[in-house]
Design an enzyme around this catalytic site. Structure first.
Site, PDB file in Angstrom:
ATOM      1  N   TYR A 157      30.358  35.390  35.568  1.00 36.12           N
ATOM      2  CA  TYR A 157      30.970  34.888  36.787  1.00 36.12           C
ATOM      3  C   TYR A 157      32.017  35.874  37.332  1.00 36.12           C
ATOM      4  O   TYR A 157      31.939  36.265  38.506  1.00 36.12           O
ATOM      5  CB  TYR A 157      31.556  33.487  36.538  1.00 36.12           C
ATOM      6  CG  TYR A 157      31.915  32.732  37.779  1.00 36.12           C
ATOM      7  CD1 TYR A 157      31.242  32.955  38.978  1.00 36.12           C
ATOM      8  CD2 TYR A 157      32.937  31.794  37.767  1.00 36.12           C
ATOM      9  CE1 TYR A 157      31.583  32.271  40.113  1.00 36.12           C
ATOM     10  CE2 TYR A 157      33.279  31.109  38.916  1.00 36.12           C
ATOM     11  CZ  TYR A 157      32.604  31.348  40.081  1.00 36.12           C
ATOM     12  OH  TYR A 157      32.957  30.675  41.212  1.00 36.12           O
ATOM     13  N   GLU A 164      30.404  40.916  44.341  1.00 37.50           N
ATOM     14  CA  GLU A 164      30.369  40.379  45.704  1.00 37.50           C
ATOM     15  C   GLU A 164      31.515  40.943  46.546  1.00 37.50           C
ATOM     16  O   GLU A 164      31.314  41.379  47.684  1.00 37.50           O
ATOM     17  CB  GLU A 164      30.465  38.846  45.658  1.00 37.50           C
ATOM     18  CG  GLU A 164      29.199  38.182  45.127  1.00 37.50           C
ATOM     19  CD  GLU A 164      29.365  36.681  44.892  1.00 37.50           C
ATOM     20  OE1 GLU A 164      30.102  36.028  45.656  1.00 37.50           O
ATOM     21  OE2 GLU A 164      28.742  36.165  43.939  1.00 37.50           O
TER      22      GLU A 164
END
Lengths: 234, 300
Positions: A157, A164
């Protein structure tokens, strides 16, 4: 507390036979798709491929299977799965946005080192998640898979979020120069939108949202993996 | 009689309290506050029969709930509380000041500017600040709150919504390159806005008069002599219908899409509230008028 909830029979009877076979097929196809994407990427970089041609190599696989995740919103809307549509929407949204509004449009983001990070984190997460959902439908989830489902996020994560943010960061200059998705004054409906600043704002939102979602996952992890240990002891 | 109090989160015992036979849930809360836990003032507590059960109402008596000597009750900490009135004042003061600040075309927002806003932008500033001035006055002099407090975190959420949305809308309408609409749009919008504001005020006054001071009595609202109140023949929450109308006409008057977004967001939230209140009315009053909808006549 958790033991009690685990022993309770589930209220809903689950999807119908047709719904179940459809979900099995959907989760199966998604598992294979993300496995193929991971495979493509590994082969590409092991063959000493470079970042500038990587996007062209994988983009169609990503469009199809990340686009396919939008169906999950539909699944919860028509009640095929029990999770709330809004939650699913939020989960799917950030990635669909990155793929179809940033990577597809802004060339500079596709050569960002963030892209392979994203693909690595996303594909492993999705392989585990979709195979977990699929096997859960026929009550055949091996313990290792449950463990992976609630553990890989600890590393993947933060890795995915870093990827991103890097992709978005590398898209900023090009968005500014080409005035992408930008509507400026004056116009009849007095509406202005500047994607460049909106992107900054959007990236800033990760700051409160990431710890919140990570905390949520930690809680889930404690609930599922913690109670398993307890029930084994009993 | 003696009641044992446990915390709803961990089922840990907090202690025992002594009560009279005719005690209510309110008395339980007072006793918990005074004898067991000083930080847990009554508004901060939710009292339940089971750890994950329903929250009991303050006025319910223990006898009617079948709570006897030696029974257990669970108390949940709702977190720090703030009064509705203070939340309302804070969330409405923001739009008033933020809008009027942006109306001055401050350097911080638009850079150095020598021009001043035109007629439409000036009228819009009067409408916007008039609306929030009205709301502040209503909060002080008209509204009666049936429930005293809400969790403190709502203050930040509500203020964030109103203050930021005001900044967003005001930025577009007061922009130096703002394009005013034709006279027709302007006058239709302005007339509609003023009428809806009057309608909204009328309904708020009617609702205030419906509830006698200092009570929690609930009655079915019906139109009084005021023509604006005849909307009660069609919907359960005409104050929300008028409020949405205000922002719709404000959008027409300014022909500004961001104002339309504000209207849409407000409509969504008010529709959710209206549907809830409509459902409560129907549940509470068996003779509730059949033809009424929640917020939009004949539709929703």
């Amino acid at each position: 507390m958790p033991e009690i909830t685990l022993n309770k029979p589930k209220k809903s009877s689950g999807p119908s036979a047709i719904g179940k076979s459809y979900l099995l097929a959907y989760n199966g196809v998604q598992t294979l798709g993300w496995t193929y994407l991971l495979w493509q990427s590994l082969v590409y970089f092991l063959n000493r491929g470079t970042l500038d041609a990587y996007w062209n190599e994988i983009k169609w696989t990503l469009y199809i299977f990340q686009g396919g995740a939008v169906l999950e919103i539909l699944h919860s809307l028509i009640g095929l799965v029990s999770s709330g549509a809004l939650v699913v929407f939020m989960q799917v949204y950030s990635r669909v946005f990155l793929v179809f509004a940033v990577l597809m449009v802004v060339q500079a983001s596709t050569v960002s080192p963030g892209l392979p990070l994203c693909i690595l984190a996303w594909s492993i997460t999705e392989i585990v998640r979709y195979s977990y959902y699929g096997l859960n439908l026929i009550n055949a989830v091996p313990q290792t898979l449950t463990f992976l489902r609630y553990s890989t996020f600890l590393i993947l994560y933060p890795l995915g979020v870093t990827g991103e943010l890097l992709c978005m960061y590398h898209s900023l200059d090009e968005i500014y120069e080409k005035k992408l998705y930008t509507i400026s004054f004056p116009n009849e409906w007095n509406f202005a939108f500047d994607f460049y600043y909106a992107m900054y704002f959007y990236m800033f939102l990760y700051l409160p949202i990431f710890p919140y979602l990570f905390g949520h996952m930690l809680k889930q992890r404690r609930k599922v993996l913690g109670s398993e240990k307890k029930s084994k002891c009993n | 009689m003696e009641i044992e109090i446990l915390s709803a989160s961990g089922s840990k015992p907090l202690g025992k309290i002594q009560l009279k036979e005719d005690a209510t849930v309110q008395d339980v809360k007072d006793k918990i506050y005074r004898n067991l836990k000083k930080s847990l003032y009554p508004d901060r507590q939710a009292v339940k029969l089971e750890a994950k059960g329903k929250t009991l109402k303050d006025e319910e008596s223990l006898k009617s709930l079948n709570v006897q000597n030696g029974a257990k009750l669970y108390v949940k900490d709702l977190g720090p509380q703030i009064s509705w009135k203070n939340v309302f004042l804070a969330e409405y003061a923001g739009p008033l000041f933020v809008y009027l600040w942006v109306y001055q075309r401050p350097w911080l927002v638009y850079g150095s500017q020598s021009s001043s806003p035109g007629t439409v932008a000036s009228v819009a500033a009067i409408c916007w600040s008039g609306h929030y001035a009205k709301r502040l006055l209503e909060t002080l002099f008209v509204h009666r709150f049936s429930h005293g407090t809400m969790p403190l975190r709502n203050l930040f959420r509500n203020c964030g919504y109103y203050w930021l949305f005001t900044l967003y809308v005001a930025y577009h309408i007061n922009h130096p390159l703002y394009t005013p609409p034709s006279d027709t749009w302007f006058y239709v919008g302005l007339t509609g806005f003023v009428l809806c504001e009057l309608g909204n005020l009328s309904i708020h006054i009617l609702l205030k008069n419906l509830r006698p001071p200092g009570t929690k009595v609930r009655r079915i609202p019906v139109p009084d002599g005021n023509p604006f109140s005849s909307l009660f023949n069609f919907v359960s929450c005409p104050n929300y219908t008028y409020e949405f109308g205000s922002w719709l006409f404000f959008t027409i008057m300014t022909k500004c899409a961001p104002a339309g977004l504000f209207a849409a967001a407000g409509f969504y939230q008010m529709a959710v509230w209206a549907i809830g209140k409509h459902r409560n009315y129907k549940k509470e009053f068996p003779d509730y008028p059949k033809g009424r909808k929640a917020i939009l006549p004949f539709i929703l």
